[in-house]
Design a protein around this motif. Structure first.
Motif, PDB file in Angstrom:
ATOM      1  N   LEU A 183      -9.704 -12.933  -1.756  1.00 46.69           N
ATOM      2  CA  LEU A 183     -10.313 -11.911  -2.600  1.00 46.69           C
ATOM      3  C   LEU A 183      -9.954 -10.529  -2.083  1.00 46.69           C
ATOM      4  O   LEU A 183      -9.744 -10.338  -0.889  1.00 46.69           O
ATOM      5  CB  LEU A 183     -11.836 -12.071  -2.598  1.00 46.69           C
ATOM      6  CG  LEU A 183     -12.367 -13.362  -3.191  1.00 46.69           C
ATOM      7  CD1 LEU A 183     -13.882 -13.422  -3.012  1.00 46.69           C
ATOM      8  CD2 LEU A 183     -12.018 -13.471  -4.650  1.00 46.69           C
ATOM      9  N   GLY A 184      -9.922  -9.577  -2.963  1.00 43.00           N
ATOM     10  CA  GLY A 184      -9.632  -8.216  -2.549  1.00 43.00           C
ATOM     11  C   GLY A 184      -9.824  -7.253  -3.708  1.00 43.00           C
ATOM     12  O   GLY A 184     -10.040  -7.650  -4.850  1.00 43.00           O
ATOM     13  N   VAL A 185      -9.733  -5.989  -3.410  1.00 49.58           N
ATOM     14  CA  VAL A 185      -9.845  -4.947  -4.419  1.00 49.58           C
ATOM     15  C   VAL A 185      -8.504  -4.225  -4.452  1.00 49.58           C
ATOM     16  O   VAL A 185      -8.029  -3.737  -3.432  1.00 49.58           O
ATOM     17  CB  VAL A 185     -10.987  -3.966  -4.073  1.00 49.58           C
ATOM     18  CG1 VAL A 185     -11.074  -2.858  -5.101  1.00 49.58           C
ATOM     19  CG2 VAL A 185     -12.308  -4.708  -3.961  1.00 49.58           C
ATOM     20  N   ASP A 186      -7.919  -4.139  -5.619  1.00 48.83           N
ATOM     21  CA  ASP A 186      -6.573  -3.589  -5.716  1.00 48.83           C
ATOM     22  C   ASP A 186      -6.464  -2.381  -6.639  1.00 48.83           C
ATOM     23  O   ASP A 186      -5.373  -1.982  -6.990  1.00 48.83           O
ATOM     24  CB  ASP A 186      -5.611  -4.675  -6.165  1.00 48.83           C
ATOM     25  CG  ASP A 186      -5.943  -5.189  -7.551  1.00 48.83           C
ATOM     26  OD1 ASP A 186      -7.076  -4.970  -7.999  1.00 48.83           O
ATOM     27  OD2 ASP A 186      -5.078  -5.798  -8.179  1.00 48.83           O
ATOM     28  N   MET A 187      -7.578  -1.783  -7.013  1.00 50.31           N
ATOM     29  CA  MET A 187      -7.533  -0.644  -7.944  1.00 50.31           C
ATOM     30  C   MET A 187      -6.696   0.501  -7.394  1.00 50.31           C
ATOM     31  O   MET A 187      -5.878   1.073  -8.101  1.00 50.31           O
ATOM     32  CB  MET A 187      -8.952  -0.144  -8.235  1.00 50.31           C
ATOM     33  CG  MET A 187      -9.715  -1.022  -9.169  1.00 50.31           C
ATOM     34  SD  MET A 187     -11.367  -0.438  -9.634  1.00 50.31           S
ATOM     35  CE  MET A 187     -11.708   0.931  -8.619  1.00 50.31           C
ATOM     36  N   VAL A 188      -6.885   0.847  -6.135  1.00 49.83           N
ATOM     37  CA  VAL A 188      -6.159   1.957  -5.537  1.00 49.83           C
ATOM     38  C   VAL A 188      -4.687   1.587  -5.361  1.00 49.83           C
ATOM     39  O   VAL A 188      -3.796   2.372  -5.679  1.00 49.83           O
ATOM     40  CB  VAL A 188      -6.787   2.354  -4.181  1.00 49.83           C
ATOM     41  CG1 VAL A 188      -5.961   3.406  -3.481  1.00 49.83           C
ATOM     42  CG2 VAL A 188      -8.215   2.840  -4.375  1.00 49.83           C
ATOM     43  N   VAL A 189      -4.433   0.376  -4.870  1.00 56.29           N
ATOM     44  CA  VAL A 189      -3.064  -0.039  -4.590  1.00 56.29           C
ATOM     45  C   VAL A 189      -2.235  -0.093  -5.872  1.00 56.29           C
ATOM     46  O   VAL A 189      -1.066   0.293  -5.872  1.00 56.29           O
ATOM     47  CB  VAL A 189      -3.046  -1.398  -3.856  1.00 56.29           C
ATOM     48  CG1 VAL A 189      -1.634  -1.886  -3.618  1.00 56.29           C
ATOM     49  CG2 VAL A 189      -3.788  -1.288  -2.538  1.00 56.29           C
ATOM     50  N   GLN A 190      -2.821  -0.543  -6.962  1.00 55.54           N
ATOM     51  CA  GLN A 190      -2.076  -0.608  -8.223  1.00 55.54           C
ATOM     52  C   GLN A 190      -1.684   0.773  -8.719  1.00 55.54           C
ATOM     53  O   GLN A 190      -0.679   0.931  -9.388  1.00 55.54           O
ATOM     54  CB  GLN A 190      -2.896  -1.317  -9.300  1.00 55.54           C
ATOM     55  CG  GLN A 190      -2.817  -2.805  -9.215  1.00 55.54           C
ATOM     56  CD  GLN A 190      -3.492  -3.472 -10.386  1.00 55.54           C
ATOM     57  OE1 GLN A 190      -4.330  -2.884 -11.070  1.00 55.54           O
ATOM     58  NE2 GLN A 190      -3.157  -4.723 -10.618  1.00 55.54           N
ATOM     59  N   ALA A 191      -2.462   1.781  -8.388  1.00 60.00           N
ATOM     60  CA  ALA A 191      -2.170   3.140  -8.843  1.00 60.00           C
ATOM     61  C   ALA A 191      -1.086   3.821  -8.005  1.00 60.00           C
ATOM     62  O   ALA A 191      -0.570   4.865  -8.404  1.00 60.00           O
ATOM     63  CB  ALA A 191      -3.447   3.973  -8.812  1.00 60.00           C
ATOM     64  N   LEU A 192      -0.759   3.253  -6.863  1.00 58.59           N
ATOM     65  CA  LEU A 192       0.224   3.868  -5.965  1.00 58.59           C
ATOM     66  C   LEU A 192       1.652   3.546  -6.385  1.00 58.59           C
ATOM     67  O   LEU A 192       1.914   2.502  -6.981  1.00 58.59           O
ATOM     68  CB  LEU A 192       0.006   3.363  -4.532  1.00 58.59           C
ATOM     69  CG  LEU A 192      -1.300   3.762  -3.860  1.00 58.59           C
ATOM     70  CD1 LEU A 192      -1.428   3.048  -2.523  1.00 58.59           C
ATOM     71  CD2 LEU A 192      -1.386   5.267  -3.678  1.00 58.59           C
ATOM     72  N   PRO A 193       2.585   4.415  -6.015  1.00 59.22           N
ATOM     73  CA  PRO A 193       4.002   4.069  -6.221  1.00 59.22           C
ATOM     74  C   PRO A 193       4.410   2.976  -5.231  1.00 59.22           C
ATOM     75  O   PRO A 193       3.650   2.632  -4.325  1.00 59.22           O
ATOM     76  CB  PRO A 193       4.736   5.385  -5.941  1.00 59.22           C
ATOM     77  CG  PRO A 193       3.807   6.166  -5.078  1.00 59.22           C
ATOM     78  CD  PRO A 193       2.418   5.755  -5.469  1.00 59.22           C
ATOM     79  N   ILE A 194       5.618   2.482  -5.377  1.00 60.26           N
ATOM     80  CA  ILE A 194       6.094   1.365  -4.549  1.00 60.26           C
ATOM     81  C   ILE A 194       6.008   1.687  -3.064  1.00 60.26           C
ATOM     82  O   ILE A 194       5.566   0.852  -2.265  1.00 60.26           O
ATOM     83  CB  ILE A 194       7.541   0.974  -4.933  1.00 60.26           C
ATOM     84  CG1 ILE A 194       7.586   0.435  -6.359  1.00 60.26           C
ATOM     85  CG2 ILE A 194       8.117  -0.050  -3.967  1.00 60.26           C
ATOM     86  CD1 ILE A 194       6.776  -0.828  -6.568  1.00 60.26           C
ATOM     87  N   LEU A 195       6.391   2.874  -2.652  1.00 56.88           N
ATOM     88  CA  LEU A 195       6.332   3.243  -1.240  1.00 56.88           C
ATOM     89  C   LEU A 195       4.893   3.196  -0.730  1.00 56.88           C
ATOM     90  O   LEU A 195       4.624   2.676   0.357  1.00 56.88           O
ATOM     91  CB  LEU A 195       6.934   4.636  -1.004  1.00 56.88           C
ATOM     92  CG  LEU A 195       6.906   5.116   0.449  1.00 56.88           C
ATOM     93  CD1 LEU A 195       7.737   4.177   1.333  1.00 56.88           C
ATOM     94  CD2 LEU A 195       7.409   6.544   0.553  1.00 56.88           C
ATOM     95  N   GLY A 196       3.957   3.701  -1.511  1.00 59.55           N
ATOM     96  CA  GLY A 196       2.545   3.659  -1.122  1.00 59.55           C
ATOM     97  C   GLY A 196       2.030   2.236  -1.021  1.00 59.55           C
ATOM     98  O   GLY A 196       1.259   1.900  -0.125  1.00 59.55           O
ATOM     99  N   ARG A 197       2.467   1.382  -1.950  1.00 59.15           N
ATOM    100  CA  ARG A 197       2.077  -0.031  -1.899  1.00 59.15           C
ATOM    101  C   ARG A 197       2.614  -0.694  -0.638  1.00 59.15           C
ATOM    102  O   ARG A 197       1.927  -1.476   0.004  1.00 59.15           O
ATOM    103  CB  ARG A 197       2.589  -0.777  -3.133  1.00 59.15           C
ATOM    104  CG  ARG A 197       1.881  -0.409  -4.404  1.00 59.15           C
ATOM    105  CD  ARG A 197       2.428  -1.177  -5.577  1.00 59.15           C
ATOM    106  NE  ARG A 197       1.818  -0.717  -6.806  1.00 59.15           N
ATOM    107  CZ  ARG A 197       2.046  -1.241  -7.992  1.00 59.15           C
ATOM    108  NH1 ARG A 197       2.893  -2.255  -8.110  1.00 59.15           N
ATOM    109  NH2 ARG A 197       1.454  -0.768  -9.060  1.00 59.15           N
ATOM    110  N   LYS A 198       3.870  -0.358  -0.284  1.00 60.06           N
ATOM    111  CA  LYS A 198       4.462  -0.943   0.918  1.00 60.06           C
ATOM    112  C   LYS A 198       3.722  -0.495   2.169  1.00 60.06           C
ATOM    113  O   LYS A 198       3.476  -1.296   3.075  1.00 60.06           O
ATOM    114  CB  LYS A 198       5.947  -0.576   1.014  1.00 60.06           C
ATOM    115  CG  LYS A 198       6.806  -1.316   0.025  1.00 60.06           C
ATOM    116  CD  LYS A 198       8.269  -0.975   0.177  1.00 60.06           C
ATOM    117  CE  LYS A 198       9.097  -1.771  -0.819  1.00 60.06           C
ATOM    118  NZ  LYS A 198      10.518  -1.510  -0.679  1.00 60.06           N
TER     119      LYS A 198
END
Length: 189
Positions: free
Chosen positions: A74-89
């Motif tokens: 389980l996790g929360v991904d609202m912030v991560v989905q809004a980030l560009p690829i570099l931010g996600r990495k």
């Protein structure tokens, strides 16, 4: 060499899944049998209260390995989905490092407590408690290896973009595919 490694890792995860099924079966049979004995014969088996508890501990620890391998925690991904690829990495790398540290602490903590745990026996079965809590050695080592391999794959650029979001909710795959199709067509989501 890589195919041999893949076969070994697949075998390891398959072994864990088999152990999980065995633990579930042991819990079901022993608890159900003990309930039936109590209802119909006003007696019970002492081991059937202790062994299912131990099986549950194993299921919890080994299930954590399978969950991390399948990326189904389980996790929360609202912030991560809004980030560009570099931010996600970057976020994915930070989460992998944190999990790596926690896994190493689990392993090291078990090592520090090994003599104490091994010296204690369970009340009914008289098993050394290392057989119960020693599973944290396996869990700590396996999770650390998974996180370390993920970090190495990230450094080598072998992590796919869809892996950067660890949360996979029901229906999320279809939503992500629809969003990708809309972006490919030039429309705004």
């Amino acid at each position: 060499m890589t195919s041999l490694l893949k076969i070994a890792t697949d075998g390891f995860y398959r072994l864990i899944e088999i152990i999980l099924v065995i633990c579930m079966a042991v819990m079901l049979v022993m608890v159900f049998g003990n309930v039936m004995l109590r209802i119909f014969f006003n007696t019970g088996i002492d081991l059937s209260e202790e062994i299912p508890r131990f099986a549950f501990v194993w299921m919890t620890f080994l299930g954590g390995i399978i969950g991390l391998h399948r990326r189904s925690h389980l996790g929360v991904d609202m912030v991560v989905q809004a980030l560009p690829i570099l931010g996600r990495k970057v976020c994915w790398a930070i989460s992998q490092v944190i999990m790596l540290i926690c896994a190493l602490l689990i392993f090291y903590g078990t090592y520090l407590q090994h003599d104490i745990i091994a010296g204690n026996s369970s009340p009914v079965a008289q098993l050394s408690m290392i057989w119960v809590y020693g599973v944290s050695y396996v869990t700590g080592a396996a999770i650390a290896l998974i996180c370390l391999s993920n970090l190495i794959r990230l450094a080598l650029g072998q992590v796919a973009d869809d892996e950067l979001i660890d949360v996979h909710e029901e229906g999320m795959t279809e939503g992500l595919e629809a969003e990708r199709d809309m972006k490919a067509q030039g429309a705004k989501p």
